[in-house]
Write a protein that holds these residues in place. Structure first.
Motif: not given
Length: 444
Positions: A89, A293-294, A297, A299, A302-303
């Protein structure tokens, strides 16, 4: 005259020094301006020479990256330590910079996402039904009228199917021809000629090149792109099997070349002579898959980047922990972000429209595959381009293999949390993708 009479008084000395100082300063300023003008003139002359030297400004001419030997790459793919790579990411952050300035035409006010009602949403966006009708008439032209004609052919040309020996592909071939014709008719209707066009290097920045079999593949995230890149690596001789290539090697091994790594002549030559393929997916299904997906879970990109911004803007009275780590974004909040014309953070390749990733009405794709028939389409394509007989498209899930695949039933569960207006606006957002690839209008 006596010597003492030749000595000037202090006042005369001061005036003399002042006059010489001012004269020196003026001379210095004149020389500085003259030098700058001479330097600027030389720079401009060089620029003019570059522009008129054949392929345009030098900024368009990017050298191809240095490629490691096949043996070294194969050894790297097989023996690599995943921990030695930066998180996927973090790498994707650079790719998303190209898309950060993109904005939708939807606006959500604070009232619309705090109350979540159709009435509040309508106040901030206008009548969604009326907007949808207007976009049916104008939406496609608004997007595609900014594109100019390019130098490669407008009409689709017959595919070379001489290498396809098995009759079992007859139905697949018929479907493929219908898809190509449908896309061509759409582009003829809405493509048009315009004064504006996207930057060429941006337009081809998502296209991967495989020179041995003369393939161009446009990457659409969440539509089988990971396994397609594995296939390209095998075709390139970088690995013996698609099943031996790790997720890390696929996404940030930098083994595959992209079309924007070539100069203008290399780009145009490949666009005109290579077999160009794009694989797409139902837009609503692709959107839900990207969200799962992003955001569902752990990450590391993305978080903190998307999650924190989304929670801060679209979740009233958010707790301190959620604001700090950005985890736990809800699907409804994600949709508010997607449809907001003033997003707190830009668009992302995983939910960007295919029309803005692969430019299907500018780049004349020879093969249009779909995620819904991925294996069948991919294996037919491999036969058509003369791939080794033993090479088959891998059917495994790249990540989160224990999760159920995103399908129509899963999508319906996520859409239950949205109002009818929100569902309509999502369809409206992806309207061009639905239309050009002939996807069925979802039940809203």
């Amino acid at each position: 005259m006596q010597p003492f009479e030749m000595v000037m008084n202090p006042k005369q000395v001061f005036l003399s020094v002042l006059i010489f100082g001012v004269a020196g300063l003026l001379l210095f300023m004149y020389l500085q301006v003259w030098i700058e003008e001479q330097h600027t003139g030389r720079v401009e002359k060089r620029r003019e020479q570059k522009v008129t030297s054949g392929w345009g400004p030098m900024k368009y001419l990017r050298p191809a990256p240095r490629i490691m030997s096949t043996e070294k790459i194969q050894e790297h793919i097989t023996n690599q330590n995943p921990k030695s790579h930066m998180p996927e990411d973090v790498r994707e952050e650079k790719e998303n910079l190209l898309l950060n300035s993109e904005r939708s035409t939807r606006v959500f006010t604070k009232t619309s996402y705090s109350q979540g009602g159709d009435q509040a949403l309508s106040k901030s966006t206008g009548s969604p039904t009326e907007k949808w009708r207007i976009e049916k008439h104008q939406g496609a032209k608004t997007v595609f009228n900014k594109f100019s004609n390019m130098h490669w052919p407008v009409d689709i040309h017959p595919l070379n199917k001489s290498l396809v020996k098995d009759n079992k592909w007859k139905k697949t071939d018929e479907i493929q021809e219908k898809r190509r014709s449908f896309l061509q008719e759409f582009c003829k209707k809405y493509g048009g000629v315009s004064r504006h066009q996207p930057h060429l290097f941006h337009m081809v920045s998502r296209i991967y090149v495989e020179d041995k079999h003369k393939i161009l593949y446009c990457e659409v995230p969440k539509a089988g792109c990971s396994n397609w890149k594995r296939i390209l690596m095998v075709l390139n001789g970088l690995a013996s099997s698609a099943y031996n290539i790790s997720h890390d090697a696929v996404h940030y091994g930098k083994h595959l070349k992209k079309l924007d790594s070539f100069d203008l002549k290399g780009i145009y030559t490949r666009l005109n002579t290579y077999t160009k393929a794009v694989f797409v997916r139902d837009p609503m299904e692709r959107l839900v898959s990207a969200f799962r997906d992003k955001f569902e879970h752990p990450n590391s990109y993305y978080h903190p980047v998307f999650g924190k911004a989304i929670i801060k803007k679209y979740r009233p009275n958010a707790c301190e922990e959620a604001l700090i780590n950005g985890s736990g974004v809800r699907f409804k909040e994600f949709i508010h972000y997607l449809l907001d014309s003033h997003r707190p953070v830009g668009m992302d390749i995983h939910w960007e429209k295919v029309s803005k990733l692969c430019y299907p009405c500018l780049i004349n794709y020879d093969f249009v595959g779909k995620f819904e028939t991925l294996e069948e389409d991919a294996n037919y394509f491999l036969q058509m381009i003369g791939a080794p007989k033993e090479l088959k498209f891998p059917n495994f899930k790249d990540r989160h293999s224990s999760d159920e695949r995103t399908n129509a039933q899963v999508v319906r569960q996520y859409l239950k949390d949205l109002t009818r207006t929100e569902r309509q606006l999502i369809y409206d957002f992806y309207y061009l993708d639905y239309l050009m690839f002939n996807y069925t209008t979802p039940f809203l």
